[in-house]
Design a protein around this motif. Structure first.
Motif, PDB file in Angstrom:
ATOM      1  N   ASP A   1       2.066   1.838  -3.509  1.00  0.00           N
ATOM      2  CA  ASP A   1       0.984   2.358  -4.354  1.00  0.00           C
ATOM      3  C   ASP A   1       0.642   3.800  -3.984  1.00  0.00           C
ATOM      4  O   ASP A   1       0.343   4.617  -4.859  1.00  0.00           O
ATOM      5  CB  ASP A   1      -0.253   1.455  -4.231  1.00  0.00           C
ATOM      6  CG  ASP A   1       0.027   0.032  -4.699  1.00  0.00           C
ATOM      7  OD1 ASP A   1       0.889  -0.148  -5.580  1.00  0.00           O
ATOM      8  OD2 ASP A   1      -0.594  -0.902  -4.158  1.00  0.00           O
ATOM      9  N   LEU A   2       0.674   4.100  -2.705  1.00  0.00           N
ATOM     10  CA  LEU A   2       0.453   5.469  -2.231  1.00  0.00           C
ATOM     11  C   LEU A   2       1.505   6.412  -2.825  1.00  0.00           C
ATOM     12  O   LEU A   2       1.180   7.506  -3.320  1.00  0.00           O
ATOM     13  CB  LEU A   2       0.519   5.498  -0.698  1.00  0.00           C
ATOM     14  CG  LEU A   2       0.654   6.851  -0.002  1.00  0.00           C
ATOM     15  CD1 LEU A   2      -0.558   7.730  -0.259  1.00  0.00           C
ATOM     16  CD2 LEU A   2       0.854   6.661   1.500  1.00  0.00           C
TER      17      LEU A   2
ATOM     18  N   TYR B   1      -5.642   5.323   0.438  1.00  0.00           N
ATOM     19  CA  TYR B   1      -4.471   4.451   0.655  1.00  0.00           C
ATOM     20  C   TYR B   1      -3.922   4.654   2.061  1.00  0.00           C
ATOM     21  O   TYR B   1      -3.656   3.698   2.800  1.00  0.00           O
ATOM     22  CB  TYR B   1      -3.348   4.787  -0.340  1.00  0.00           C
ATOM     23  CG  TYR B   1      -3.461   4.190  -1.713  1.00  0.00           C
ATOM     24  CD1 TYR B   1      -3.470   2.813  -1.902  1.00  0.00           C
ATOM     25  CD2 TYR B   1      -3.517   5.006  -2.842  1.00  0.00           C
ATOM     26  CE1 TYR B   1      -3.544   2.266  -3.181  1.00  0.00           C
ATOM     27  CE2 TYR B   1      -3.590   4.470  -4.118  1.00  0.00           C
ATOM     28  CZ  TYR B   1      -3.604   3.105  -4.277  1.00  0.00           C
ATOM     29  OH  TYR B   1      -3.680   2.563  -5.521  1.00  0.00           O
TER      30      TYR B   1
ATOM     31  N   LEU C   1       0.833  -1.213   0.000  1.00  0.00           N
ATOM     32  CA  LEU C   1       0.000   0.000   0.000  1.00  0.00           C
ATOM     33  C   LEU C   1       0.865   1.259   0.000  1.00  0.00           C
ATOM     34  O   LEU C   1       0.534   2.247  -0.667  1.00  0.00           O
ATOM     35  CB  LEU C   1      -0.926  -0.001   1.222  1.00  0.00           C
ATOM     36  CG  LEU C   1      -2.116  -0.955   1.157  1.00  0.00           C
ATOM     37  CD1 LEU C   1      -2.760  -1.095   2.540  1.00  0.00           C
ATOM     38  CD2 LEU C   1      -3.160  -0.480   0.146  1.00  0.00           C
TER      39      LEU C   1
ATOM     40  N   THR D   1      -8.120  -5.801   1.240  1.00  0.00           N
ATOM     41  CA  THR D   1      -7.198  -4.938   0.492  1.00  0.00           C
ATOM     42  C   THR D   1      -7.176  -5.328  -0.985  1.00  0.00           C
ATOM     43  O   THR D   1      -7.054  -4.459  -1.853  1.00  0.00           O
ATOM     44  CB  THR D   1      -5.787  -4.987   1.108  1.00  0.00           C
ATOM     45  OG1 THR D   1      -5.872  -4.555   2.473  1.00  0.00           O
ATOM     46  CG2 THR D   1      -4.827  -4.084   0.367  1.00  0.00           C
TER      47      THR D   1
END
Ligand SMILES: [Fe+2]
Length: 180
Positions: free
Chosen positions: A23-24, A67, A20, A135
């Protein structure tokens, strides 16, 4: 601190948190790049792209918050510094240049495609490796949004490539009658 008891081990949660945060970070870099081109774009497509990139910026901003808050919900801490975003992101920046409109669209489209490929891997890992279906579902929604944004950008580039043939047909149309 009270331990988190949601059916995931610490290792599973940490694995998901790491994905995460990557990706954030990619979303944050793309947010900055999208806003920059919103400012810089010129030409006949100015209004369309200026407005489209504002919409994408707003969507990315909402997603970034989601996120970060999902990381918190899993007991982690989101990346929250510019240096951290640069360190964790997989897409790059292009400092110091002002590309033409097609290059701007192309770069952002490729960034969205990179993120889509990452998200596809990450949602698979969340589901199969870390057993975090929540998720995986969350990332699926993110991937679908990027697919739509990439499609919109791709459509601009495909529109560009249609122009030469339109011009050629226009010339042929202007030939006097009876010349062929
Ligand atoms: Fe603006």
């Amino acid at each position: 601190m009270r331990s988190i008891n949601i059916g995931l081990s610490d290792e599973q949660r940490q694995g998901v948190i790491d994905l995460l945060n990557q990706d954030l970070s990619d979303a944050y870099l793309l947010l900055v790049k999208t806003k920059k081109y919103h400012w810089d774009v010129v030409g006949p497509q100015f209004r369309s792209l200026h407005e489209l990139w504002d919409e994408h910026y707003e969507a990315l901003s909402t997603n970034i918050d989601a996120y970060a808050e999902r990381v918190r919900a899993l007991g982690g801490y989101p990346v929250g510094t510019v240096a951290g975003f640069l360190q964790h992101a997989t897409i790059g920046e292009h400092p110091g240049d002002i590309p033409n409109t097609t290059q701007m669209v192309s770069r952002l489209m490729e960034n969205h495609e990179t993120i889509i490929r990452n998200l596809r891997q990450h949602l698979d890992a969340c589901s199969k490796q870390f057993h975090d279906e929540g998720t995986a579902d969350f990332l699926t929604g993110m991937m679908e949004q990027h697919e739509e944004m990439a499609w919109m950008l791709r459509s601009f580039i495909e529109g560009q490539s249609l122009e030469p043939s339109n011009i050629r047909f226009g010339i042929e149309d202007r030939q006097p009658a009876g010349t062929n």
